[in-house]
Write an enzyme that holds these catalytic residues in place. Structure first.
Site, PDB file in Angstrom:
ATOM      1  N   TYR A  67      81.379  31.870  81.845  1.00 11.92           N
ATOM      2  CA  TYR A  67      81.814  32.832  80.838  1.00 11.92           C
ATOM      3  C   TYR A  67      82.658  33.910  81.520  1.00 11.92           C
ATOM      4  O   TYR A  67      82.146  34.837  82.126  1.00 11.92           O
ATOM      5  CB  TYR A  67      80.620  33.470  80.131  1.00 11.92           C
ATOM      6  CG  TYR A  67      79.757  32.486  79.362  1.00 11.92           C
ATOM      7  CD1 TYR A  67      80.216  31.213  79.031  1.00 11.92           C
ATOM      8  CD2 TYR A  67      78.473  32.837  78.961  1.00 11.92           C
ATOM      9  CE1 TYR A  67      79.419  30.332  78.334  1.00 11.92           C
ATOM     10  CE2 TYR A  67      77.678  31.955  78.249  1.00 11.92           C
ATOM     11  CZ  TYR A  67      78.152  30.700  77.953  1.00 11.92           C
ATOM     12  OH  TYR A  67      77.357  29.823  77.252  1.00 11.92           O
ATOM     13  N   PRO A 227      74.712  29.618  66.474  1.00 13.16           N
ATOM     14  CA  PRO A 227      73.615  29.661  65.494  1.00 13.16           C
ATOM     15  C   PRO A 227      73.993  30.216  64.133  1.00 13.16           C
ATOM     16  O   PRO A 227      73.325  29.896  63.142  1.00 13.16           O
ATOM     17  CB  PRO A 227      72.567  30.554  66.171  1.00 13.16           C
ATOM     18  CG  PRO A 227      73.376  31.466  67.041  1.00 13.16           C
ATOM     19  CD  PRO A 227      74.503  30.607  67.556  1.00 13.16           C
ATOM     20  N   GLY A 231      79.782  27.638  57.762  1.00  5.71           N
ATOM     21  CA  GLY A 231      80.848  26.884  57.137  1.00  5.71           C
ATOM     22  C   GLY A 231      81.020  27.172  55.661  1.00  5.71           C
ATOM     23  O   GLY A 231      81.004  28.328  55.216  1.00  5.71           O
TER      24      GLY A 231
END
Length: 305
Positions: A67, A227, A231
């Site tokens: 990251y 999580p 959509g």
């Protein structure tokens, strides 16, 4: 939200690496620049996010060497080192970075997809990254060290075996896996004890349903990534939108509340680089969905999967 009262533990706890941690944690991928690459636009705000997460009772912080790369780990150390005894720092190795998730072209942004995240699971590389994560995080051991991806070019037993070597040396406490199948978990468990699995799972992506059920039976912590993705369910008038309005909540809170109700080994780790979004996400610990609401979301998600 102005409270300094811890709220994350209100959704229950789960034992990892000898620590009892609140099931609602914090994913630190977004503490980076655009495309999960380089420095964030506002590093000071990212430091505030991590400190605020702990203030609100978060005890599980999940990051990875890739990251940034490395930026997220460095910000976590800047924010909270020395770490409170009840906080579990989890990091990962096994994915390298070739650049941001997308590059700008004359025709607009082009996503690099898997080309930006090639897996590398050679034992020497995993050991090197574990040693460097210890240094960047300022730790003498890592509570939870996860294989970020299984490298198809390296036997799984060699990848997990090196993590077991690091564990035997006291450099890591517990071992986790990411984006794996049930068969791969069972292979890994023949070599070492597996504490957690981190797979993509949310309201509309149930592709890891069998992995979640296996982990629930075996009391392995399940950390769903992405999580809060809902959509089409979160569109205006959709089931997530309707429940958010009913409970005076955000769609992300509804998605997290559904996950927390799904299984008691579920450990959502929503991420953000803004304190406001962090506070909103953690407020999901106080959102209780009724049985009919949970069933409705479960069925609606299956229909869109």
């Amino acid at each position: 939200m102005t409270t300094s009262t811890p709220i994350a533990p209100d959704c229950g706890t789960f034992d990892i690496a000898g620590k009892k941690v609140a099931r609602l944690g914090f994913g630190a991928m977004r503490l980076t620049g655009r495309g999960i690459w380089g420095e964030p636009d506002d590093r000071a705000e990212c430091v505030r996010v991590v400190r605020r997460a702990l203030e609100l009772g978060v005890q599980l912080i999940d990051t990875a060497d890739s990251y940034g790369p490395y930026i997220s780990e460095e910000i976590i150390r800047e924010a909270v080192h020395p770490y409170p005894d009840d906080v579990l720092i989890a990091t990962k190795a096994g994915l390298t970075r070739n650049g941001p998730d997308a590059i700008e072209t004359a025709q607009g942004p082009v996503r690099l997809g898997p080309r930006a995240w090639p897996p590398v699971g050679r034992p020497a590389y995993l050991r090197q990254e574990a040693e460097m994560s210890l240094r960047r995080l300022g730790l003498d051991h890592i509570d939870l060290f996860q294989l970020h991806r299984v490298d198809p070019e390296v036997p799984l037993e060699e990848q997990v075996g090196e993590l077991k070597n690091l564990q035997d040396e006291g450099k890591i406490v517990a071992i986790g896996l990411s984006q794996v199948t049930v068969d791969q978990i069972e292979q890994a468990r023949r070599i070492a004890s597996i504490a957690t699995v981190q797979n993509r799972y949310n309201l509309t992506d149930r592709s890891s349903e069998d992995v979640l059920e296996y982990c629930a039976r075996e009391r392995i912590g399940f950390m769903p990534w992405a999580p809060v993705s809902a959509g089409e369910l979160a569109r205006q008038g959709g089931p997530v939108d309707r429940l958010a309005r009913r409970h005076d909540a955000t769609p992300a809170q509804v998605a997290l509340a559904w996950l927390l109700a799904r299984s008691d080994n579920m450990l959502p780790i929503p991420g953000t680089s803004r304190v406001t979004h962090l506070e909103q996400n953690l407020a999901a610990a106080h959102l209780t969905l009724g049985p009919e609401e949970i069933t409705m979301l479960t069925d609606a998600g299956r229909e869109t999967a």
